[in-house]
Design a protein around this motif. Structure first.
Motif, PDB file in Angstrom:
ATOM      1  N   ILE A  71      -3.314  -6.915  48.604  1.00  0.00           N
ATOM      2  CA  ILE A  71      -4.618  -7.548  48.746  1.00  0.00           C
ATOM      3  C   ILE A  71      -4.545  -8.613  49.820  1.00  0.00           C
ATOM      4  CG2 ILE A  71      -4.067  -9.183  46.890  1.00  0.00           C
ATOM      5  CD1 ILE A  71      -7.046  -9.227  46.199  1.00  0.00           C
ATOM      6  N   GLU A  72      -5.572  -8.686  50.661  1.00  0.00           N
ATOM      7  CA  GLU A  72      -5.611  -9.667  51.741  1.00  0.00           C
ATOM      8  C   GLU A  72      -6.772 -10.628  51.530  1.00  0.00           C
ATOM      9  OE1 GLU A  72      -5.213  -8.398  55.812  1.00  0.00           O
ATOM     10  OE2 GLU A  72      -4.516  -6.419  55.164  1.00  0.00           O
ATOM     11  N   ILE A  73      -6.516 -11.899  51.791  1.00  0.00           N
ATOM     12  CA  ILE A  73      -7.579 -12.912  51.766  1.00  0.00           C
ATOM     13  C   ILE A  73      -7.974 -13.175  53.214  1.00  0.00           C
ATOM     14  CG2 ILE A  73      -8.198 -15.267  51.138  1.00  0.00           C
ATOM     15  CD1 ILE A  73      -6.113 -15.136  48.937  1.00  0.00           C
ATOM     16  N   ILE A  74      -9.234 -12.873  53.558  1.00  0.00           N
ATOM     17  CA  ILE A  74      -9.679 -12.979  54.936  1.00  0.00           C
ATOM     18  C   ILE A  74     -10.880 -13.902  55.047  1.00  0.00           C
ATOM     19  CG2 ILE A  74      -8.818 -10.671  55.513  1.00  0.00           C
ATOM     20  CD1 ILE A  74     -11.699  -9.653  55.369  1.00  0.00           C
ATOM     21  N   SER A  75     -11.104 -14.426  56.244  1.00  0.00           N
ATOM     22  CA  SER A  75     -12.250 -15.301  56.491  1.00  0.00           C
ATOM     23  C   SER A  75     -13.507 -14.471  56.733  1.00  0.00           C
ATOM     24  CB  SER A  75     -11.983 -16.186  57.710  1.00  0.00           C
ATOM     25  OG  SER A  75     -11.939 -15.386  58.886  1.00  0.00           O
ATOM     26  N   GLU A  76     -14.638 -15.152  56.734  1.00  0.00           N
ATOM     27  CA  GLU A  76     -15.897 -14.464  57.044  1.00  0.00           C
ATOM     28  C   GLU A  76     -15.857 -13.898  58.458  1.00  0.00           C
ATOM     29  OE1 GLU A  76     -20.714 -15.387  57.319  1.00  0.00           O
ATOM     30  OE2 GLU A  76     -19.321 -16.921  56.589  1.00  0.00           O
ATOM     31  N   MET A  77     -15.261 -14.631  59.397  1.00  0.00           N
ATOM     32  CA  MET A  77     -15.167 -14.144  60.775  1.00  0.00           C
ATOM     33  C   MET A  77     -14.321 -12.874  60.857  1.00  0.00           C
ATOM     34  SD  MET A  77     -16.242 -14.667  63.843  1.00  0.00           S
ATOM     35  CE  MET A  77     -16.700 -16.383  64.111  1.00  0.00           C
ATOM     36  N   LYS A 124     -11.526 -16.474  41.780  1.00  0.00           N
ATOM     37  CA  LYS A 124     -11.245 -15.264  42.549  1.00  0.00           C
ATOM     38  C   LYS A 124     -10.071 -15.478  43.498  1.00  0.00           C
ATOM     39  CE  LYS A 124     -15.995 -13.490  42.466  1.00  0.00           C
ATOM     40  NZ  LYS A 124     -17.189 -13.196  43.293  1.00  0.00           N
ATOM     41  N   THR A 125     -10.038 -16.660  44.131  1.00  0.00           N
ATOM     42  CA  THR A 125      -8.952 -16.963  45.061  1.00  0.00           C
ATOM     43  C   THR A 125      -7.619 -17.012  44.327  1.00  0.00           C
ATOM     44  OG1 THR A 125     -10.480 -18.269  46.400  1.00  0.00           O
ATOM     45  CG2 THR A 125      -8.135 -18.585  46.804  1.00  0.00           C
ATOM     46  N   LYS A 126      -7.582 -17.684  43.193  1.00  0.00           N
ATOM     47  CA  LYS A 126      -6.340 -17.786  42.438  1.00  0.00           C
ATOM     48  C   LYS A 126      -5.872 -16.420  41.931  1.00  0.00           C
ATOM     49  CE  LYS A 126      -7.814 -21.109  39.691  1.00  0.00           C
ATOM     50  NZ  LYS A 126      -7.815 -22.177  38.659  1.00  0.00           N
ATOM     51  N   LYS A 127      -6.816 -15.570  41.507  1.00  0.00           N
ATOM     52  CA  LYS A 127      -6.460 -14.224  41.039  1.00  0.00           C
ATOM     53  C   LYS A 127      -5.896 -13.392  42.186  1.00  0.00           C
ATOM     54  CE  LYS A 127      -6.384 -10.779  38.108  1.00  0.00           C
ATOM     55  NZ  LYS A 127      -5.460 -10.764  36.947  1.00  0.00           N
ATOM     56  N   ALA A 128      -6.496 -13.505  43.380  1.00  0.00           N
ATOM     57  CA  ALA A 128      -6.009 -12.751  44.537  1.00  0.00           C
ATOM     58  C   ALA A 128      -4.593 -13.177  44.903  1.00  0.00           C
ATOM     59  CB  ALA A 128      -6.950 -12.951  45.720  1.00  0.00           C
ATOM     60  N   GLU A 129      -4.329 -14.484  44.874  1.00  0.00           N
ATOM     61  CA  GLU A 129      -2.992 -14.979  45.192  1.00  0.00           C
ATOM     62  C   GLU A 129      -1.976 -14.503  44.156  1.00  0.00           C
ATOM     63  OE1 GLU A 129      -3.528 -19.164  45.439  1.00  0.00           O
ATOM     64  OE2 GLU A 129      -4.156 -19.121  47.541  1.00  0.00           O
ATOM     65  N   PHE A 141     -15.657 -24.924  41.286  1.00  0.00           N
ATOM     66  CA  PHE A 141     -14.212 -25.014  41.130  1.00  0.00           C
ATOM     67  C   PHE A 141     -13.811 -25.282  39.687  1.00  0.00           C
ATOM     68  CE2 PHE A 141     -15.565 -29.358  41.548  1.00  0.00           C
ATOM     69  CZ  PHE A 141     -14.732 -30.049  40.696  1.00  0.00           C
ATOM     70  N   THR A 142     -12.557 -24.963  39.363  1.00  0.00           N
ATOM     71  CA  THR A 142     -12.007 -25.300  38.056  1.00  0.00           C
ATOM     72  C   THR A 142     -10.944 -26.380  38.183  1.00  0.00           C
ATOM     73  OG1 THR A 142     -10.384 -23.533  38.247  1.00  0.00           O
ATOM     74  CG2 THR A 142     -12.440 -23.009  37.141  1.00  0.00           C
ATOM     75  N   ASP A 143     -10.228 -26.404  39.312  1.00  0.00           N
ATOM     76  CA  ASP A 143      -9.232 -27.457  39.488  1.00  0.00           C
ATOM     77  C   ASP A 143      -9.525 -28.309  40.707  1.00  0.00           C
ATOM     78  OD1 ASP A 143      -6.655 -25.326  41.004  1.00  0.00           O
ATOM     79  OD2 ASP A 143      -8.688 -25.820  41.605  1.00  0.00           O
ATOM     80  N   GLY A 144     -10.700 -28.150  41.306  1.00  0.00           N
ATOM     81  CA  GLY A 144     -11.092 -28.979  42.429  1.00  0.00           C
ATOM     82  C   GLY A 144     -10.762 -28.402  43.776  1.00  0.00           C
ATOM     83  N   SER A 177     -15.352  -8.587  40.786  1.00  0.00           N
ATOM     84  CA  SER A 177     -14.227  -9.475  40.507  1.00  0.00           C
ATOM     85  C   SER A 177     -12.954  -8.920  41.128  1.00  0.00           C
ATOM     86  CB  SER A 177     -14.038  -9.639  38.995  1.00  0.00           C
ATOM     87  OG  SER A 177     -13.805  -8.385  38.377  1.00  0.00           O
ATOM     88  N   VAL A 178     -11.990  -9.788  41.316  1.00  0.00           N
ATOM     89  CA  VAL A 178     -10.712  -9.390  41.912  1.00  0.00           C
ATOM     90  C   VAL A 178      -9.863  -8.665  40.879  1.00  0.00           C
ATOM     91  CG1 VAL A 178      -8.575 -10.236  42.941  1.00  0.00           C
ATOM     92  CG2 VAL A 178     -10.757 -11.312  43.540  1.00  0.00           C
TER      93      VAL A 178
END
Length: 471
Positions: A296-302, A282-287, A274-277, A256-257
């Motif tokens: 903390i950085e949010i990165i793509s799979e690439m 995890k994304t919301k916690k990272a932001e 999703f919770t809000d669509g 977990s983040v």
């Protein structure tokens, strides 16, 4: 020593006591030593043959006219079953046949353990989308004629033999431990079904780098002391493989983040969780952590693959991205239908549980609504076939009911009591005494409804709009 008897019943109608055929395969010390098959003349109280059942197995009232009744047929295998293990695919069905039919004849129930090859397959091959007998037989490359009692018993036997062989289990106790399930049992007048043990997870074998080793050079490890969290579905590899690559490259993996997270890797957005669509937890916690100043950085799979320097995975990801760009616009309509259905189910179930606990486990042509992301707690599933999206409910034993056609997505709400009934079952909640459950016509003894949406006209409109834009 591996001993068991695999059986299969066919029934004349939806009454479980109406056995009309029995197949059995006897296994001793891991080797098939005998087989038995017999047509059965059902008990006079349930001897009518439903055309639906006959269409499935091909057995008619004329076929069983001179056949023995159940007690005589069962006597041929009873000695091998008592004290041993009875195996069947969807064993709850066959054990119900035994329980109900034996009651009509005043017979004592067998004394034996019960193993369900379907339950065991869910642990053995969790990646499969279907655990029907045909699907598992195809998985193990075993050919058989479905809905012939002996053929089905042979298939169930082969599934169990394959499972023992591939897990290296010496006996049933070891197989239970290795795969996380429990055997059922017939004892006295009681029957307990074979089932999965809760919250069983196969541990991921990770070999983290020992940072205290003075001989290690951090420059040899591209992800040295960096902690990663993954969200969404990766295109280039399975998540477990990605986690192993992180540890091999000197990094760490978190579930977990949190404040120790350095990178959140975004796969294809896991929108069915999703919770809000729009965003995963995890994304919301990272932001949230990023706005508070944590690095903390949010990165793509690439981006992740470039950090690893995995050229083959990069190419695989590029191909997947191109396929995504070229996907049929019809898929957007299908996805929207899935989401609309999920929203309706969330609305109907909000009095029993937090709607966020419901998610959509989605694949290309299949999606299942489940509780707490637990595949064993499925409520219903959506299928895509041609221009139709349909939905069918699971029953209390985890089987899919035969589907009956409905005309509109919103009609799913008309079956709210069935949804609540299944929810209560999974949440171990008793239904209100005053509740009047909808009684649906059983098809082969199972609950079932189908929702169908004709997408052909919608697709045609999309094509016409695209043509207009190009003019």
């Amino acid at each position: 020593m591996l001993n068991f008897v695999a059986i299969d019943f066919e029934t004349a109608n939806s009454d479980r006591a109406s056995a009309c055929a029995l197949g059995a395969v006897l296994v001793h010390d891991g080797i098939i030593v005998d087989e038995y098959y017999s047509l059965i003349r059902p008990h006079p109280t349930c001897c009518n043959f439903d055309p639906f059942n006959t269409e499935i197995h091909g057995i008619t009232e004329t076929d069983v006219k001179d056949a023995p009744e159940l007690p005589e047929a069962w006597a041929n295998i009873a000695g091998s079953i008592n004290g041993s293990t009875l195996v069947a695919h969807y064993s709850a069905f066959d054990c119900r046949v035994i329980n109900d039919a034996f009651g009509l004849y005043g017979l004592s129930l067998p004394e034996c353990a019960v193993a369900c090859s379907c339950v065991i397959s869910k642990r053995m091959w969790p990646e499969l989308l279907s655990f029907g007998l045909s699907s598992i037989a195809e998985k193990i490359d075993f050919q058989f004629v479905h809905h012939n009692a002996l053929e089905d018993a042979r298939a169930a036997a082969q599934i169990i033999l394959t499972t023992f062989r591939e897990t290296g289990s010496a006996d049933w106790i070891e197989l239970e431990k290795n795969l996380g399930f429990h055997l059922g049992v017939f004892h006295g007048d009681e029957y307990r079904s074979c089932g999965l043990k809760p919250k069983f997870k196969t541990p991921i074998q990770l070999n983290p780098v020992d940072y205290s080793d003075p001989e290690l050079n951090p420059d040899d490890f591209p992800l040295w002391k960096k902690n990663f969290v993954f969200t969404g579905t990766l295109r280039s590899m399975q998540r477990n493989d990605a986690m192993r690559k992180v540890t091999q490259a000197g990094g760490g993996v978190l579930n977990s983040v949190n404040k120790k997270t350095d990178y959140l890797v975004m796969g294809v957005q896991d929108y069915y969780k999703f919770t809000d669509g729009e965003k995963s937890n995890k994304t919301k916690k990272a932001e949230e952590l990023h706005t508070k100043g944590y690095p903390i950085e949010i990165i793509s799979e690439m981006d992740f693959l470039h950090m690893l320097g995995d050229s083959s995975a990069i190419e695989k990801n590029k191909v997947a991205e191109k396929q995504q760009e070229e996907r049929d616009p019809m898929q957007d309509i299908i996805d929207e239908t899935y989401q609309n259905g999920l929203q309706i189910i969330r609305k109907l179930s909000k009095d029993l549980l937090n709607p966020e606990r419901l998610s959509l486990y989605q694949r290309k042509t299949y999606a299942a609504v489940q509780i707490d992301n637990d595949k064993e707690k499925r409520i219903c599933c959506f299928y895509t076939q041609g221009n139709t999206v349909s939905v069918a409910f699971y029953d209390m034993e985890g089987k899919l009911g035969r589907r009956s056609v409905m005309s509109n997505v919103k009609e799913l709400s008309n079956h709210g009591n069935e949804i609540l009934r299944i929810l209560r079952f999974h949440l171990d909640l008793a239904p209100a005494q005053s509740e009047k459950l909808i009684q649906m016509k059983p098809m082969k003894g199972l609950l079932g409804v189908e929702l169908s949406v004709d997408l052909e006209k919608v697709k045609q409109k999309i094509i016409e709009e695209v043509k207009k834009q190009g003019q």
